[in-house]
Design an enzyme around this catalytic site. Structure first.
Site, PDB file in Angstrom:
ATOM      1  N   HIS A  44      -9.385  -0.565  18.599  1.00 14.61           N
ATOM      2  CA  HIS A  44      -8.816   0.813  18.133  1.00 14.61           C
ATOM      3  C   HIS A  44     -10.079   1.723  18.129  1.00 14.61           C
ATOM      4  CE1 HIS A  44      -6.822   3.498  15.817  1.00 14.61           C
ATOM      5  NE2 HIS A  44      -7.462   3.479  14.736  1.00 14.61           N
ATOM      6  N   GLY A  48      -0.131   4.349  -0.168  1.00 13.73           N
ATOM      7  CA  GLY A  48      -1.047   5.697   0.018  1.00 13.73           C
ATOM      8  C   GLY A  48      -0.193   6.585   0.832  1.00 13.73           C
ATOM      9  N   GLN A  49      -1.175   7.298   1.640  1.00 10.50           N
ATOM     10  CA  GLN A  49      -0.639   8.262   2.467  1.00 10.50           C
ATOM     11  C   GLN A  49       0.350   7.778   3.529  1.00 10.50           C
ATOM     12  OE1 GLN A  49      -1.120  11.123   1.402  1.00 10.50           O
ATOM     13  NE2 GLN A  49      -3.159  12.084   2.259  1.00 10.50           N
ATOM     14  N   ILE A  92      -1.981  -2.385   8.980  1.00 14.25           N
ATOM     15  CA  ILE A  92      -2.667  -0.836   9.687  1.00 14.25           C
ATOM     16  C   ILE A  92      -4.183  -0.634   9.056  1.00 14.25           C
ATOM     17  CG2 ILE A  92      -2.154   1.349   9.722  1.00 14.25           C
ATOM     18  CD1 ILE A  92       0.720   1.037   9.475  1.00 14.25           C
ATOM     19  N   ASP A 129       2.106  -1.305  -4.728  1.00 16.02           N
ATOM     20  CA  ASP A 129       0.555  -0.862  -4.617  1.00 16.02           C
ATOM     21  C   ASP A 129       0.154  -1.463  -5.966  1.00 16.02           C
ATOM     22  OD1 ASP A 129      -0.874   1.706  -2.923  1.00 16.02           O
ATOM     23  OD2 ASP A 129      -1.572   1.007  -4.979  1.00 16.02           O
ATOM     24  N   GLY A 137       0.998  -1.349   0.203  1.00 15.25           N
ATOM     25  CA  GLY A 137       0.000  -0.140  -0.059  1.00 15.25           C
ATOM     26  C   GLY A 137       0.935   1.219   0.081  1.00 15.25           C
ATOM     27  N   ASN A 190      -8.008  -0.722   8.111  1.00 12.81           N
ATOM     28  CA  ASN A 190      -9.290  -0.768   8.907  1.00 12.81           C
ATOM     29  C   ASN A 190     -10.248  -1.446   8.391  1.00 12.81           C
ATOM     30  OD1 ASN A 190      -8.757   0.643  11.467  1.00 12.81           O
ATOM     31  ND2 ASN A 190      -9.128   2.802  10.260  1.00 12.81           N
ATOM     32  N   ARG A 237      -1.413   9.309  20.926  1.00 17.99           N
ATOM     33  CA  ARG A 237      -2.438  10.586  21.262  1.00 17.99           C
ATOM     34  C   ARG A 237      -2.682  11.015  22.557  1.00 17.99           C
ATOM     35  NH1 ARG A 237      -6.071   8.297  16.180  1.00 17.99           N
ATOM     36  NH2 ARG A 237      -5.098   9.117  14.665  1.00 17.99           N
TER      37      ARG A 237
END
Ligand code: TXD
Length: 319
Positions: A176, A12-13, A119, A34, A10, A121, A152
Site C-alpha cells: 500500500h 471511527g471515520q 483496513i 468499538d 472499529g 495500517n 485514485r
C-alpha cells in the site's frame, strides 16, 4: 431468507462511513463495534434514523460487545490508532498489533466463517497478523489497499483525459502507498493501454509519471488537507466493493492484499496482487508476467512488507 450480517470492527471515520454505505446499498444488517462505548451505538442510531428518508431496509446497531457480531458473514476491520506526532513506526506497529490480537480472537470466536477485510495500517503487516491471530483460512482474510490505490489512479487519469471514470481501468501491484507498483501497460482507457495513449499524444510520459507519483502519495495528500485524520470516504467505498463481491459471489477481479503462497515466487506472505473475489473469498490469485522494471519495483515492495512482518515478530514472539 435472512439478510446477510456485516460486522464493522472499529466505528471511527471509516467504520461509520462503511456502516452508512452498507446500509444504503442494502447489503445486509450492520453491526458497528468499538471499544469506546457510546460511539458505535450513536452512529448506528443516527444511520438507522436516516433509513426512512433514504428508503433503505437494513438493521443498524452499535455495540461494545463481541457477542453481537455472532455469525457475521463479513467483518471489516478498521480498529486501531493512527500515527500521532512523535510516535515511531514501531510504536504504532506495537499498538495496532495488540489491537489485531484482540480483534482476531474476537472474530475467530464469534464469526469464524466470515470473510474478513482488514483496513488498519500498516496494512500488509496488519492483515498478516490478523490472519495469524485468528487462525482463519487464508482465502477468507484479505486486506484492502489496491482497490483504493487503483481508484485514485483511475480518478487522476480520468481527470487528465477528460473522460468518464467508468471507462478507466488501472492495474496496481505491491504494498500500500509508497511501494505501490502501477502497471501502465495493463491500465487502460476504453481498452487502450496507457503507453499507447502517450504515443497517440493524449498525454506525455512526464504527466503520466506525475500522476503515478500523486497516486503513491494519495493518502498523504488527504492527510495534509484534513490535518487531523486520514482518508475515509474512498477507503470505505473500496472495502464495500470487496464485501459486495463476496456476498453476491460476483467473481470480481480486484487488487487486494492477499495471502500469496507459490505465485510470484513468494512463500506465504500478504502482498497486493490481482485476485478473483467470490463466495469462496479469494478464489484465485492472478499471476501475471512482470518485466524487469516491474519485477524490481515489486521485489522492493515485497521487501518492505517483509521488514514490517519481521518487526511484528520482534514485538510479539508468539507470531
Ligand atoms: O488503504 C488503506 N488500507 C487505508 C488504511 C486507508 C486509509 C486509512 N487506513 C487506516 O485505517 C488508518 O491508518 C487506520 O489504521 C484505519 C482506520 O482509519 P479511521 O480513519 O477509521 O480511524 P479512526 O477514526 O481513528 O477509527 C479507529 C477506531 C476508533 O473508533 C477506535 O476507538 C477503534 O478504532 N479501536 C478499536 N475498536 C475495536 N477494538 C479495539 N481494540 C480498538 N482499538 C481502537
Amino acid at each position: 431468507m435472512a439478510r446477510p450480517k456485516i460486522a464493522l470492527i472499529g466505528a471511527g471515520q471509516i467504520g461509520g462511513t462503511l456502516a452508512h454505505l452498507a446500509a444504503m446499498r442494502e447489503l445486509g444488517d450492520v453491526v458497528l463495534f468499538d471499544i469506546v462505548d457510546g460511539v458505535p451505538q450513536g452512529k448506528a442510531l443516527d444511520i438507522a434514523e436516516s433509513s426512512p428518508i433514504g428508503k433503505f431496509d437494513a438493521g443498524v446497531t452499535g455495540t461494545s460487545s463481541y457477542e453481537a457480531i455472532a455469525g457475521a458473514d463479513v467483518c471489516i476491520v478498521t480498529a486501531g490508532v493512527p500515527r500521532k506526532p512523535g510516535m515511531s513506526r514501531d510504536d504504532l506497529l506495537g499498538i495496532n498489533l495488540k489491537v489485531m490480537k484482540s480483534v482476531g480472537e474476537g472474530i475467530a470466536k464469534h464469526a469464524p466463517d466470515a470473510f474478513v477485510i482488514c483496513i488498519t495500517n500498516p496494512l500488509d503487516a496488519m492483515v498478516w497478523a490478523l490472519r495469524q491471530f485468528s487462525g482463519m483460512p487464508a482465502e477468507k482474510v484479505v486486506g484492502m489497499a489496491g482497490v483504493l490505490d487503483s481508484g485514485r489512479f483511475r480518478y487522476f487519469l480520468a481527470e487528465e483525459f477528460g473522460v468518464s471514470v467508468k471507462d478507466v481501468n488501472a492495474f496496481v501491484l505491491g504494498g500500500h502507498g509508497d511501494t505501490m507498483v502501477p502497471l501502465s501497460r495493463y491500465s487502460t482507457v476504453g481498452g487502450i493501454p496507457l503507453p499507447d495513449l502517450v504515443e497517440m499524444g493524449w498525454t506525455t510520459q512526464e504527466k503520466l509519471d506525475a500522476i503515478i507519483q500523486r497516486t503513491r502519495d494519495g493518502g498523504a495528500e488527504i492527510v495534509g488537507l484534513l490535518k487531523t485524520g486520514s482518508a475515509f470516504y474512498a477507503p470505505a467505498a473500496s472495502a464495500i466493493e470487496m464485501a459486495e463481491a463476496y456476498l453476491k459471489d460476483q467473481k470480481r477481479v480486484l487488487p487486494c492484499a492477499a495471502h500469496v503462497d507459490g505465485a510470484y515466487g513468494l512463500k506465504g506472505m500478504y502482498v497486493g496482487v490481482p485476485t478473483v473475489i467470490g463466495a469462496g473469498g479469494v478464489e484465485k490469485i492472478i499471476e501475471i508476467k512482470l518485466d524487469r522494471n516491474d519485477k524490481t519495483a515489486f521485489d522492493k515492495s515485497v521487501d518492505a512488507v517483509k521488514g514490517l512482518v519481521e518487526a511484528c515478530k520482534g514485538i510479539d514472539p508468539t507470531l
